[in-house]
Design a protein around this motif. Sequence first.
Motif, PDB file in Angstrom:
ATOM      1  N   GLN A 162      -3.353  -6.216   6.174  1.00  0.00           N
ATOM      2  CA  GLN A 162      -4.157  -7.288   6.754  1.00  0.00           C
ATOM      3  C   GLN A 162      -3.828  -7.502   8.226  1.00  0.00           C
ATOM      4  N   ASN A 163      -2.554  -7.418   8.572  1.00  0.00           N
ATOM      5  CA  ASN A 163      -2.134  -7.631   9.960  1.00  0.00           C
ATOM      6  C   ASN A 163      -2.458  -6.470  10.886  1.00  0.00           C
ATOM      7  N   HIS A 164      -2.784  -5.313  10.317  1.00  0.00           N
ATOM      8  CA  HIS A 164      -3.057  -4.130  11.130  1.00  0.00           C
ATOM      9  C   HIS A 164      -4.486  -3.616  10.979  1.00  0.00           C
ATOM     10  N   GLY A 165      -5.351  -4.417  10.394  1.00  0.00           N
ATOM     11  CA  GLY A 165      -6.757  -4.043  10.281  1.00  0.00           C
ATOM     12  C   GLY A 165      -7.044  -2.896   9.338  1.00  0.00           C
ATOM     13  N   VAL A 166      -6.186  -2.695   8.357  1.00  0.00           N
ATOM     14  CA  VAL A 166      -6.383  -1.631   7.377  1.00  0.00           C
ATOM     15  C   VAL A 166      -7.051  -2.237   6.147  1.00  0.00           C
ATOM     16  N   SER A 167      -8.033  -1.550   5.619  1.00  0.00           N
ATOM     17  CA  SER A 167      -8.756  -2.029   4.444  1.00  0.00           C
ATOM     18  C   SER A 167      -7.801  -2.304   3.285  1.00  0.00           C
ATOM     19  N   GLU A 168      -8.076  -3.376   2.566  1.00  0.00           N
ATOM     20  CA  GLU A 168      -7.257  -3.697   1.392  1.00  0.00           C
ATOM     21  C   GLU A 168      -7.394  -2.649   0.302  1.00  0.00           C
ATOM     22  N   LEU A 169      -8.441  -1.824   0.373  1.00  0.00           N
ATOM     23  CA  LEU A 169      -8.563  -0.726  -0.589  1.00  0.00           C
ATOM     24  C   LEU A 169      -7.417   0.266  -0.454  1.00  0.00           C
ATOM     25  N   ALA A 170      -6.781   0.318   0.728  1.00  0.00           N
ATOM     26  CA  ALA A 170      -5.659   1.229   0.957  1.00  0.00           C
ATOM     27  C   ALA A 170      -4.330   0.663   0.460  1.00  0.00           C
ATOM     28  N   VAL A 171      -4.360  -0.523  -0.106  1.00  0.00           N
ATOM     29  CA  VAL A 171      -3.155  -1.112  -0.677  1.00  0.00           C
ATOM     30  C   VAL A 171      -3.098  -0.709  -2.148  1.00  0.00           C
ATOM     31  N   PRO A 172      -2.028  -0.037  -2.552  1.00  0.00           N
ATOM     32  CA  PRO A 172      -1.962   0.425  -3.945  1.00  0.00           C
ATOM     33  C   PRO A 172      -1.990  -0.733  -4.936  1.00  0.00           C
ATOM     34  N   ARG A 173      -2.618  -0.509  -6.056  1.00  0.00           N
ATOM     35  CA  ARG A 173      -2.660  -1.532  -7.109  1.00  0.00           C
ATOM     36  C   ARG A 173      -1.313  -1.640  -7.807  1.00  0.00           C
ATOM     37  N   ARG A 174      -0.571  -0.545  -7.812  1.00  0.00           N
ATOM     38  CA  ARG A 174       0.738  -0.541  -8.469  1.00  0.00           C
ATOM     39  C   ARG A 174       1.760   0.125  -7.566  1.00  0.00           C
ATOM     40  N   VAL A 175       2.996  -0.336  -7.700  1.00  0.00           N
ATOM     41  CA  VAL A 175       4.125   0.294  -7.013  1.00  0.00           C
ATOM     42  C   VAL A 175       5.108   0.716  -8.098  1.00  0.00           C
ATOM     43  N   LEU A 176       5.426   1.993  -8.104  1.00  0.00           N
ATOM     44  CA  LEU A 176       6.346   2.554  -9.090  1.00  0.00           C
ATOM     45  C   LEU A 176       7.631   2.946  -8.381  1.00  0.00           C
ATOM     46  N   HIS A 177       8.733   2.324  -8.783  1.00  0.00           N
ATOM     47  CA  HIS A 177      10.030   2.617  -8.180  1.00  0.00           C
ATOM     48  C   HIS A 177      10.712   3.740  -8.963  1.00  0.00           C
ATOM     49  N   VAL A 178      11.156   4.764  -8.245  1.00  0.00           N
ATOM     50  CA  VAL A 178      11.830   5.908  -8.853  1.00  0.00           C
ATOM     51  C   VAL A 178      13.117   6.196  -8.098  1.00  0.00           C
ATOM     52  N   GLN A 179      13.987   6.948  -8.741  1.00  0.00           N
ATOM     53  CA  GLN A 179      15.235   7.366  -8.088  1.00  0.00           C
ATOM     54  C   GLN A 179      14.954   8.373  -6.987  1.00  0.00           C
ATOM     55  N   ASP A 180      14.114   9.372  -7.305  1.00  0.00           N
ATOM     56  CA  ASP A 180      13.784  10.433  -6.358  1.00  0.00           C
ATOM     57  C   ASP A 180      12.317  10.820  -6.500  1.00  0.00           C
ATOM     58  N   ILE A 181      11.695  11.163  -5.380  1.00  0.00           N
ATOM     59  CA  ILE A 181      10.340  11.700  -5.379  1.00  0.00           C
ATOM     60  C   ILE A 181      10.438  13.199  -5.675  1.00  0.00           C
ATOM     61  N   PRO A 182       9.697  13.711  -6.664  1.00  0.00           N
ATOM     62  CA  PRO A 182       9.767  15.148  -6.964  1.00  0.00           C
ATOM     63  C   PRO A 182       9.298  15.996  -5.789  1.00  0.00           C
ATOM     64  N   LEU A 183      10.013  17.084  -5.544  1.00  0.00           N
ATOM     65  CA  LEU A 183       9.679  18.002  -4.456  1.00  0.00           C
ATOM     66  C   LEU A 183       9.459  19.403  -4.999  1.00  0.00           C
ATOM     67  N   LEU A 184       8.616  20.146  -4.297  1.00  0.00           N
ATOM     68  CA  LEU A 184       8.434  21.562  -4.590  1.00  0.00           C
ATOM     69  C   LEU A 184       9.581  22.344  -3.961  1.00  0.00           C
ATOM     70  N   ALA A 185       9.683  23.610  -4.278  1.00  0.00           N
ATOM     71  CA  ALA A 185      10.738  24.459  -3.701  1.00  0.00           C
ATOM     72  C   ALA A 185      10.626  24.523  -2.175  1.00  0.00           C
ATOM     73  N   THR A 186       9.427  24.288  -1.638  1.00  0.00           N
ATOM     74  CA  THR A 186       9.210  24.316  -0.194  1.00  0.00           C
ATOM     75  C   THR A 186       9.695  23.040   0.489  1.00  0.00           C
ATOM     76  N   GLY A 187      10.061  22.025  -0.307  1.00  0.00           N
ATOM     77  CA  GLY A 187      10.482  20.747   0.254  1.00  0.00           C
ATOM     78  C   GLY A 187       9.348  19.746   0.390  1.00  0.00           C
ATOM     79  N   LYS A 188       8.118  20.169   0.082  1.00  0.00           N
ATOM     80  CA  LYS A 188       6.978  19.257   0.126  1.00  0.00           C
ATOM     81  C   LYS A 188       6.922  18.439  -1.156  1.00  0.00           C
ATOM     82  N   THR A 189       6.246  17.307  -1.097  1.00  0.00           N
ATOM     83  CA  THR A 189       6.091  16.448  -2.271  1.00  0.00           C
ATOM     84  C   THR A 189       5.330  17.182  -3.362  1.00  0.00           C
TER      85      THR A 189
END
Length: 130
Positions: free
Chosen positions: A90-117
């Motif tokens: 809201q403070n930066h003029g970004v559509s509220e559609l870009a706000v996730p409906r859910r936030v999932l907290h995890v220990q680590d984000i899975p990565l590929l062997a290349t280091g990408k998500t």
Amino acid sequence: VPPEDGWHDTGDVVAMDEDRFISIRGRLKRFAKIAGETVSLAVVENIAAALWPDNAHAAVAIPDGRKGELIVLVTDAREADRMELLTWAQNHGVSELAVPRRVLHVQDIPLLATGKTDYVSVGKMAIAQS
């Protein structure tokens, strides 16, 4: 054989610096369709990175019976909160559609062997937690 114009269409969004070094900034095909509107998942991740720059974040779209898809932010930031994301948008003029409906907290984000998500694994995690 290189293409005539010198570029390969990989679907990546890139930036080129003054020394002509190219860095990958995102993917063109990473979008959610919410109630007929297209939302960039990279924008969702950029909002999270602006608030919690020292953490890893991945946004995925999962099926939603009401609006087609909904966005889930998967993050290793324990303090990540949907209301902070909404306030930032809201403070930066970004559509509220870009706000996730859910936030999932995890220990680590899975990565590929290349280091990408590994967005396939992230998507499976998001669906499993729904």
